[in-house]
Scaffold this active site. Structure first.
Site, PDB file in Angstrom:
ATOM      1  N   ASN A 253      -5.264   1.497 -10.489  1.00  0.00           N
ATOM      2  CA  ASN A 253      -5.024   2.015  -9.146  1.00  0.00           C
ATOM      3  C   ASN A 253      -3.690   1.535  -8.576  1.00  0.00           C
ATOM      4  O   ASN A 253      -3.267   1.979  -7.530  1.00  0.00           O
ATOM      5  CB  ASN A 253      -6.173   1.618  -8.210  1.00  0.00           C
ATOM      6  CG  ASN A 253      -6.354   0.123  -8.174  1.00  0.00           C
ATOM      7  OD1 ASN A 253      -5.920  -0.580  -9.072  1.00  0.00           O
ATOM      8  ND2 ASN A 253      -6.975  -0.357  -7.117  1.00  0.00           N
TER       9      ASN A 253
ATOM     10  N   ARG B 104     -16.752 -10.633  -2.063  1.00  0.00           N
ATOM     11  CA  ARG B 104     -16.917  -9.176  -2.126  1.00  0.00           C
ATOM     12  C   ARG B 104     -18.407  -8.872  -2.023  1.00  0.00           C
ATOM     13  O   ARG B 104     -19.216  -9.434  -2.746  1.00  0.00           O
ATOM     14  CB  ARG B 104     -16.378  -8.641  -3.444  1.00  0.00           C
ATOM     15  CG  ARG B 104     -14.895  -8.834  -3.602  1.00  0.00           C
ATOM     16  CD  ARG B 104     -14.525  -8.810  -5.049  1.00  0.00           C
ATOM     17  NE  ARG B 104     -14.630  -7.470  -5.610  1.00  0.00           N
ATOM     18  CZ  ARG B 104     -13.602  -6.650  -5.725  1.00  0.00           C
ATOM     19  NH1 ARG B 104     -12.421  -7.031  -5.315  1.00  0.00           N
ATOM     20  NH2 ARG B 104     -13.746  -5.454  -6.247  1.00  0.00           N
TER      21      ARG B 104
ATOM     22  N   LYS C 215     -26.864   1.143  -4.608  1.00  0.00           N
ATOM     23  CA  LYS C 215     -25.997  -0.030  -4.466  1.00  0.00           C
ATOM     24  C   LYS C 215     -24.663   0.476  -3.944  1.00  0.00           C
ATOM     25  O   LYS C 215     -24.153   1.494  -4.405  1.00  0.00           O
ATOM     26  CB  LYS C 215     -25.798  -0.677  -5.836  1.00  0.00           C
ATOM     27  CG  LYS C 215     -24.915  -1.878  -5.845  1.00  0.00           C
ATOM     28  CD  LYS C 215     -24.874  -2.479  -7.231  1.00  0.00           C
ATOM     29  CE  LYS C 215     -23.921  -1.699  -8.105  1.00  0.00           C
ATOM     30  NZ  LYS C 215     -23.766  -2.267  -9.434  1.00  0.00           N
TER      31      LYS C 215
ATOM     32  N   ASP D 233      -2.326  -5.003 -10.954  1.00  0.00           N
ATOM     33  CA  ASP D 233      -2.903  -5.222 -12.269  1.00  0.00           C
ATOM     34  C   ASP D 233      -3.744  -4.059 -12.744  1.00  0.00           C
ATOM     35  O   ASP D 233      -4.039  -3.957 -13.924  1.00  0.00           O
ATOM     36  CB  ASP D 233      -3.767  -6.480 -12.257  1.00  0.00           C
ATOM     37  CG  ASP D 233      -5.051  -6.259 -11.489  1.00  0.00           C
ATOM     38  OD1 ASP D 233      -4.974  -5.626 -10.420  1.00  0.00           O
ATOM     39  OD2 ASP D 233      -6.107  -6.692 -11.954  1.00  0.00           O
TER      40      ASP D 233
ATOM     41  N   PHE E 194     -21.064   6.865  -9.039  1.00  0.00           N
ATOM     42  CA  PHE E 194     -20.259   6.330  -7.949  1.00  0.00           C
ATOM     43  C   PHE E 194     -19.125   7.288  -7.647  1.00  0.00           C
ATOM     44  O   PHE E 194     -18.537   7.880  -8.542  1.00  0.00           O
ATOM     45  CB  PHE E 194     -19.670   4.978  -8.370  1.00  0.00           C
ATOM     46  CG  PHE E 194     -18.778   4.365  -7.343  1.00  0.00           C
ATOM     47  CD1 PHE E 194     -19.314   3.539  -6.362  1.00  0.00           C
ATOM     48  CD2 PHE E 194     -17.419   4.599  -7.350  1.00  0.00           C
ATOM     49  CE1 PHE E 194     -18.492   2.966  -5.423  1.00  0.00           C
ATOM     50  CE2 PHE E 194     -16.602   4.034  -6.400  1.00  0.00           C
ATOM     51  CZ  PHE E 194     -17.141   3.208  -5.437  1.00  0.00           C
TER      52      PHE E 194
ATOM     53  N   LYS F 291      -0.799   3.467  -1.220  1.00  0.00           N
ATOM     54  CA  LYS F 291       0.049   2.331  -1.564  1.00  0.00           C
ATOM     55  C   LYS F 291       1.446   2.808  -1.920  1.00  0.00           C
ATOM     56  O   LYS F 291       2.445   2.267  -1.454  1.00  0.00           O
ATOM     57  CB  LYS F 291      -0.547   1.580  -2.767  1.00  0.00           C
ATOM     58  CG  LYS F 291      -1.857   0.876  -2.487  1.00  0.00           C
ATOM     59  CD  LYS F 291      -2.291   0.098  -3.718  1.00  0.00           C
ATOM     60  CE  LYS F 291      -3.612  -0.618  -3.494  1.00  0.00           C
ATOM     61  NZ  LYS F 291      -4.053  -1.359  -4.675  1.00  0.00           N
TER      62      LYS F 291
ATOM     63  N   ASP G 183      -0.869  -6.195  -4.899  1.00  0.00           N
ATOM     64  CA  ASP G 183      -2.276  -5.856  -4.890  1.00  0.00           C
ATOM     65  C   ASP G 183      -3.029  -7.168  -4.702  1.00  0.00           C
ATOM     66  O   ASP G 183      -2.471  -8.245  -4.888  1.00  0.00           O
ATOM     67  CB  ASP G 183      -2.595  -5.234  -6.256  1.00  0.00           C
ATOM     68  CG  ASP G 183      -4.055  -4.921  -6.399  1.00  0.00           C
ATOM     69  OD1 ASP G 183      -4.638  -4.442  -5.423  1.00  0.00           O
ATOM     70  OD2 ASP G 183      -4.603  -5.162  -7.488  1.00  0.00           O
TER      71      ASP G 183
ATOM     72  N   THR H 194      -4.379  -3.621  -0.333  1.00  0.00           N
ATOM     73  CA  THR H 194      -5.632  -3.757  -1.078  1.00  0.00           C
ATOM     74  C   THR H 194      -6.607  -2.674  -0.676  1.00  0.00           C
ATOM     75  O   THR H 194      -6.512  -2.099   0.400  1.00  0.00           O
ATOM     76  CB  THR H 194      -6.250  -5.151  -0.832  1.00  0.00           C
ATOM     77  OG1 THR H 194      -7.518  -5.181  -1.439  1.00  0.00           O
ATOM     78  CG2 THR H 194      -6.388  -5.430   0.649  1.00  0.00           C
ATOM     79  N   GLY H 195      -7.505  -2.419  -1.573  1.00  0.00           N
ATOM     80  CA  GLY H 195      -8.547  -1.450  -1.263  1.00  0.00           C
ATOM     81  C   GLY H 195      -9.754  -2.104  -0.617  1.00  0.00           C
ATOM     82  O   GLY H 195     -10.703  -1.439  -0.226  1.00  0.00           O
TER      83      GLY H 195
END
Lengths: 361, 991
Positions: free
Chosen positions: B638, B440, B409, B635, B386, B614, B222, B520-521
């Protein structure tokens, strides 16, 4: 979704380190054991380290081998087959069961004299003393003089456990099949009458067997009384208390019996029969010359293609005559030496490539 | 991570009698069961419906945060709860070693059955003649004679099976389990895997996979929190088309004017110090006042949006310590602690607080924001949570002035299309620039709502939220309706720092022949830039892309093209970038093609991956023809699915909670620890267990083959060669400890060399130590040793000569004991030959085992045991040892047996040395002499009572040169080529 947060830091998590609390960290102990850093010797088998070993093995083994070989070669041994399967043999008449008792005589000549103590063995072939059914067919408690086992032998002894409703003493197949030929040795000297070689019948069994493992039933009475209520093994002529005239060699502690009870490992085996003790230093125990063996032929081996032998042998500190050990030592020593030389050459030739510790991907 | 507010089901204590509560609960249950219902708070409130949805559900493990008590109803506790499901999928992981062990076991089972069948057949062909079956001296009992032939045949076969059954080493399983359990402690104990800052040591959740760490061929990692620290730092922002950098709580503009913001990125225009807090209070700044005021307003709004549009929780109470999430951080002046489910949000809120707009807290329906000491209360009207489809969240608040705002956002791809105003184009450029730096990004926009608009929204929202059918679809529609016509405020850029030594670790993994995939996302650009900075992608690498594929055919065409490019150019290394949507297309139809491309790339990066994707990628690699061993590092929650899917799952005990760590097989604190975990621990464990398995089969072949051979000499009567006590104790006492200690302590190469030379890892790849070739070697070695034991003893007896100096004879038990003695010594010394790491423990158990055998045999043979039926072994061993020939024979046979093995080892090393063997020759300065190692109980020269020295002293010529020899491990270790991974230098002197 909202619960992800809550599910994440669960009970066992907790803060990485509790502030203000005791200075208790989870830092592992810095000990040699836990860090796998115990001091250690790290040998590596390389040509360099092994080479000396090869040479040393060679240098040690070859002399030992030669020594053992010479020792073995100095041992005198003569083996006489008296089965009588050969019709020309004097004992062939005894093959038929009708002739009882059958006595036969075999002549032989000793080319060299036997010096020191001479040991007389009888040998049997094709006799499977190591058959499972046979090996376990005995009762060690009975043989150890246990009175209850005397009258009630172990089940292992079947079918040699009882005869005519009386317990057999000693019970079992081993005891039942005890060797019962009688061997006598005569020296045909220059005189017309032969001399009987005195044979010693004590000292042929292990000391511990004779004195600890095998015991007559307890009691001060004569042996016949002690064995009361038992019967002799089916194949025996005499009961166990008549095996010998001497009381310390009679009953279960008869040495011929004890020797027989130690079952052999292989189907061709020898058992110590008698000792011929040396007389004095001047005369050989058995001087070279003509002898004859007087056999009271009782033991049937013909039915299972067996052979019977009488062996006379001297003994070194390491036992009877067997060249194998000496030859094996010489062979291993030589091979080791040879490989040492080969390695030396290879080591020399490839020195460059092996000494550099470069690691190729 | 969903930035939604954690809300809890709260049912206020009702004054009504219990029956009412009961009724309510019934309703509640029903409603929750449907996960789609309505909650009645009070009887009097029945008319005011409150929506009840998935967010009201407390999953197992939830904890109360901002309320003392709640009423709840257990909705479901069966096997399909999250915990139970996780538990279920976790159980079955088997290592490659275990699998090959089972294969060997089957081979041995076949050998066992074959031996038994051969013996049975030979027995019956032998027994055809009566003189062998039942000679006069060995009659059968009536019972034996009368039993049926078939029954006898079967019982004979079974008896042979029992006789030979030791060839299947049952104790192997016990020893392997013990080795794995005890051996796994070394990982937790390792100081090099201990992370000082977080006080975390490595954690082993399963000991079944230790050796699998040495077999890894693919590493899936990840990015966030694994390669990076997951410590979000607000770095830059773009407000109204102007880029700012944060430094020491101030915003520094990057370009002189909005127009020149496309200039050089890293120009530090310190001259344009722009203190926003200063700006917001007094407008005495700048030259063109109107512009500035406009700007200030935008800034103000931007940071207001940042500090309002989130689901951060606040806690100024010192909690009991357990509940503190990993996000807690105290802001120095106000002692405020923010909690958030997403670190980005927390970083943003904290940044806003630094700049001067401090979020104080939310109580019930209001949010309090302190702007430079001035408290402002915003009424929180709605939170549009979200979700990963919308990839944005919004809040609707009522400002103290009465104006109603919607702040949104979200990811730039989901916010920008909804915007109608603001510096959209400039911001888009800025966002891309941020992404290129590996930051990010989030875009922030707002919409002012008129009260009429708001009423409409309010009504629609309420309807959707209380809808009983298709609530989600309806909600999505409403959200769609609300989040439109936005005015873009700007974008934020949050940095996630790379962890320590990540590039080195990735490089080392690659050198070890391990393929590294980053899953990775994150968005494409961020992922690529992080990959570049962490060394996953090289500058020299030819980077292929498979992104933004919309259709099947297009994707296939692209894949074929990539495959062609790889074929054309196979000198250069290739890196592949795939995104989630393209991946799912590629995996749906063109799996094989895709895997071919992937296998030929030295680095693969998958971005925009959903957790399940994944796991799916890993499954695909797992079932590909080569069946490689995979390892997944992650970690967060997800990553759990991928951790569980991979052969070895490694959890990073990071900031994102402990879910990954708990679901993993091993948990470590930092990504860099992976190198020691694999190259040192994995390598050791593999060597240890591989040798353990081989040795066990070897020693049982040695053990049982003489018994088999003996049957040829005893008419296949199932007579055992050894006494039953020896049969029992062979595996339990005489030969068990040396191999166990070996398998715990063996270090065939110095751990530092292993770590510094990752290429050594290739020497054990593909389960090499347990290949059929090595297995055959050990098996043949076992058989040849057994032949030497047996026939050596046979030849020694010759024509059954006496072996004693007094002419007396041995029997079958002495013969068996001779074979057994040679065997115990040979097998133990063989283990000694395999040992490359002789600590005092090894010396103790190795020589101790042999001594124990002798002592035991003396004792066992020295007594007539009253409770034993037969006294077969009485004085047998002592008689054996009193024979000179027996001693010579024992020495000869032991030497001959080991001779074969040594010669093979030496020639192999001399002619075709492996890398491992070469590495063993590297001189380390921690060499201890053989004699010394026997009495070195811990580290340090002082504790090392040198036997040699003692001897010398006794003899009277003490040489000081010997004493001065140093081997302490604290010496600076050699710095050979590519010593890229020396972790902590050893601090041995402190112990």
């Amino acid at each position: 979704m909202a619960m992800n947060y809550n599910a994440k830091d669960e009970v066992d998590g907790g803060p990485p380190c509790a502030p203000g609390g005791a200075a208790k960290t989870r830092r592992p102990d810095n000990t040699a054991f836990k860090q796998q850093r115990l001091p250690a010797w790290q040998p590596i088998l390389t040509a360099g380290t092994v080479l000396p070993t090869f040479f040393i093995i060679g240098l040690i083994f070859i002399p030992i081998g030669i020594g053992i070989f010479v020792t073995s070669n100095n041992i005198r041994e003569i083996e006489i087959d008296y089965t009588g399967t050969d019709p020309s043999s004097p004992c062939s008449k005894c093959l038929s069961p009708d002739v009882t008792p059958c006595v036969c005589t075999i002549n032989f000549t000793l080319e060299q004299s036997f010096e020191g103590n001479v040991f007389m063995y009888y040998g049997l072939s094709n006799f499977y003393q190591n058959h499972r059914r046979y090996v376990k067919s005995r009762d060690d408690s009975q043989l150890n003089g246990d009175p209850s086992a005397l009258l009630n032998p172990s089940k292992e002894c079947e079918p040699y456990r009882s005869n005519e409703d009386k317990p057999i003493a000693p019970c079992g197949a081993i005891a039942n099949s005890m060797f019962n030929d009688t061997l006598e040795l005569f020296l045909i000297g220059n005189e017309s009458y032969p001399t009987l070689i005195p044979l010693k019948k004590k000292g042929i069994a292990w000391w511990t067997d004779k004195n600890v493992k095998f015991r007559n039933p307890p009691g001060g009475e004569p042996l016949e009384e002690l064995f009361k209520g038992t019967t002799k093994p089916v194949n025996w002529v005499k009961p166990v208390y008549r095996l010998d005239s001497e009381s310390d060699n009679n009953g279960f502690i008869n040495e011929d019996f004890i020797v027989w009870m130690r079952t052999a490992a292989l189907p061709t085996f020898r058992k110590l029969y008698r000792l011929i003790e040396r007389k004095n230093d001047l005369h050989p125990t058995l001087p070279a010359g003509r002898y004859y063996l007087n056999i009271t032929y009782n033991y049937p081996v013909h039915s299972f293609d067996g052979r019977k032998r009488m062996i006379l042998s001297t003994i070194s500190w390491m036992g009877g005559k067997n060249p194998f050990l000496g030859i094996a030592y010489i062979a291993v020593g030589s091979i080791s030496f040879l490989l040492g030389v080969v390695l030396l050459v290879i080591n020399h030739k490839y020195r460059n490539s092996s000494n550099t510790a470069d690691i190729t991907i | 991570m969903s930035p939604t507010r954690s809300r809890f089901v709260q049912i206020h204590r009702s004054d009504d009698d219990n029956s009412t509560i009961g009724r309510n609960f019934k309703l509640f249950l029903l409603v929750l069961y449907l996960l789609n219902g309505e909650k009645f708070k009070h009887q009097e409130d029945l008319c005011s419906k409150k929506p009840l949805g998935p967010e009201s559900l407390l999953l197992r493990g939830a904890r109360l945060k901002n309320t003392k008590e709640i009423f709840g109803v257990a909705v479901y506790t069966g096997m399909e709860t999250k915990m139970a499901l996780n538990y279920k999928s976790k159980s079955q992981k088997r290592s490659a070693v275990e699998k090959s062990m089972n294969t060997f076991l089957i081979i041995y089972l076949i050998i066992l059955i074959a031996e038994a069948i051969i013996s049975t057949i030979l027995k019956y062909s032998w027994q055809a003649e009566e003189k062998w079956d039942e000679p006069w001296y060995n009659q059968k009992t009536e019972h034996q004679r009368n039993s049926s032939k078939i029954l006898r045949f079967i019982s004979d076969f079974l008896a042979f099976l029992v006789l030979y059954n030791f060839i299947i080493p049952i104790s192997l399983y016990v020893t392997v389990e013990m080795q794995k359990f005890l051996g796994s402690f070394f990982i937790g104990w390792d100081l090099d895997l201990y992370h000082e800052e977080s006080d975390q040591k490595a954690q082993v959740n399963t000991s079944d996979l230790n050796e699998e760490l040495g077999q890894v061929e693919y590493v899936f990692t990840d990015k966030t929190g694994t390669l990076t620290e997951n410590e979000m730092q607000f770095r830059e922002c773009s407000i109204n088309g102007i880029k700012y950098q944060e430094s020491n709580g101030r915003l520094v503009s990057e370009g002189p004017t909005p127009d020149s913001s496309e200039g050089p990125f890293y120009r530090n225009s310190l001259s344009h110090l722009n203190n926003l807090s200063h700006l917001t209070t007094s407008s005495s700044f700048g030259t063109s006042l109107e512009n500035e005021i406009e700007l200030i307003k935008k800034h103000d709004l931007f940071f207001k949006a940042v500090s309002l549009c989130h689901t951060v929780q606040i806690s100024n109470v010192q909690t009991d310590g357990i509940g503190d999430g990993p996000w807690q951080s105290s802001l120095a002046p106000s002692q405020l602690e923010y909690y958030a489910s997403s670190p980005d949000e927390k970083a943003l809120v904290e940044a806003a607080a630094r700049i001067g707009i401090v979020f104080i807290g939310n109580s019930e329906d209001t949010m309090e924001v302190k702007t430079l000491g001035k408290l402002e209360r915003y009424k929180l009207l709605h939170v549009l949570e979200f979700d990963s489809d919308r990839r944005r969240m919004s809040v609707i608040v009522q400002a103290p002035s009465g104006e109603k705002f919607l702040f949104a956002k979200g990811a730039e791809s989901s916010v920008l299309p909804k915007c109608i105003g603001g510096e959209i184009e400039t911001t888009r450029i800025h966002v891309d620039e941020f992404a290129l730096k590996g930051l990010r990004t989030l875009c922030i926009a707002y919409r002012q709502l008129t009260s009429k608009e708001y009423e409409d929204i309010d009504r629609r929202l309420f309807e959707a939220r209380t809808a009983l059918q298709q609530r989600e679809e309806k909600l999505a529609d409403v959200f769609q309706f609300i989040e439109k016509d936005l005015v873009l405020l700007g974008a934020t850029a949050v940095e996630d720092r790379l962890q320590d030594k990540v590039p080195e670790t990735i490089e080392a993994l690659r050198m070890a022949g391990i393929k590294v995939w980053v899953l990775t996302g994150d968005k494409h650009e961020t992922a690529v830039s992080v990959s570049l900075s962490c060394g996953h992608f090289h500058r020299t690498m030819n980077i292929l892309e498979l992104t933004n594929q919309k259709s099947d055919s297009e994707c296939a065409e692209q894949l074929r093209q990539l495959a062609r490019r790889i074929e054309e150019d196979h000198v250069i290394q290739h890196g592949l970038v795939v995104d989630g949507t393209s991946l799912s297309l590629a995996l749906r139809e063109h799996e094989k093609l895709f895997m071919d491309v992937c296998r030929n790339c030295s680095a693969v990066l998958c971005c925009r991956m959903a957790p399940l994707q994944k796991a799916k990628v890993i499954r695909l690699i797992k079932i590909s023809p080569e069946k490689p061993i995979t390892l997944a590092v992650g970690d967060g929650a997800n990553d759990v699915s991928m951790i569980q899917e991979a052969h070895v799952g490694i959890g990073i005990m990071g900031k994102e909670g402990r879910q990954a760590a708990r679901n993993s097989d091993y948990a470590i604190a930092r990504f860099k620890f992976l190198s020691k975990l694999l190259f040192v621990h994995g390598h050791f464990y593999y060597i240890r267990i591989a040798t353990l398995v081989q040795y066990f089969f070897y020693k049982n072949v040695c053990f049982i083959t003489p018994q088999f051979l003996y049957q040829f000499y005893c008419l296949f009567s199932q007579q055992t060669l050894y006494d039953s006590v020896y049969l029992t104790l062979y595996n339990i006492c005489f030969t068990s400890l040396p191999i166990l200690v070996y398998s715990l302590l063996e270090q065939h190469i110095d751990p530092h060399i292993l770590q510094n030379k990752p290429t050594l890892y290739r020497d054990i790849s593909k389960n090499r130590q347990l290949s059929i070739k090595t297995f055959l070697y050990w098996t043949i070695l076992g058989f040849s040793h057994a032949f030497i034991f047996f026939f050596g003893s046979c030849f020694l007896m010759g024509k059954d000569i006496s072996l004693l100096g007094n002419g007396q004879m041995f029997g079958n038990w002495t013969f068996g004991t001779l074979v057994f003695t040679v065997m115990v010594i040979t097998v133990t010394v063989k283990m000694a030959l395999e040992t490359h790491f002789w600590t005092w423990i090894n010396h103790f158990v190795t020589w101790g085992s042999i001594i124990f055998y002798f002592v035991f045999s003396f004792f066992y043979g020295g007594i007539l045991w009253p409770f034993l039926g037969s006294q077969n072994m009485y004085f047998v061993f002592i008689q054996l040892l009193s024979s000179g020939s027996a001693w010579f024979a024992i020495i000869l046979m032991v030497v001959t047996c080991l001779f074969l093995d040594i010669v093979k080892k030496v020639f192999d090393r001399q002619l075709h040395p492996t890398n491992t063997e070469k590495a063993q020759l590297i001189k380390t300065n921690s060499s201890v002499k053989c004699l010394d190692s026997m009495c070195c109980f811990s580290e340090g020269e002082a504790t090392c009572a040198s036997v040699g020295r003692m001897l010398e002293r006794v003899i009277g010529r003490c040489s000081p040169t010997h004493v001065s020899r140093l081997w302490s491990a604290s010496d600076p270790f050699y710095t050979n080529d590519r010593s890229i991974l020396t972790l902590s230098t050893m601090e041995s002197s402190t112990c």
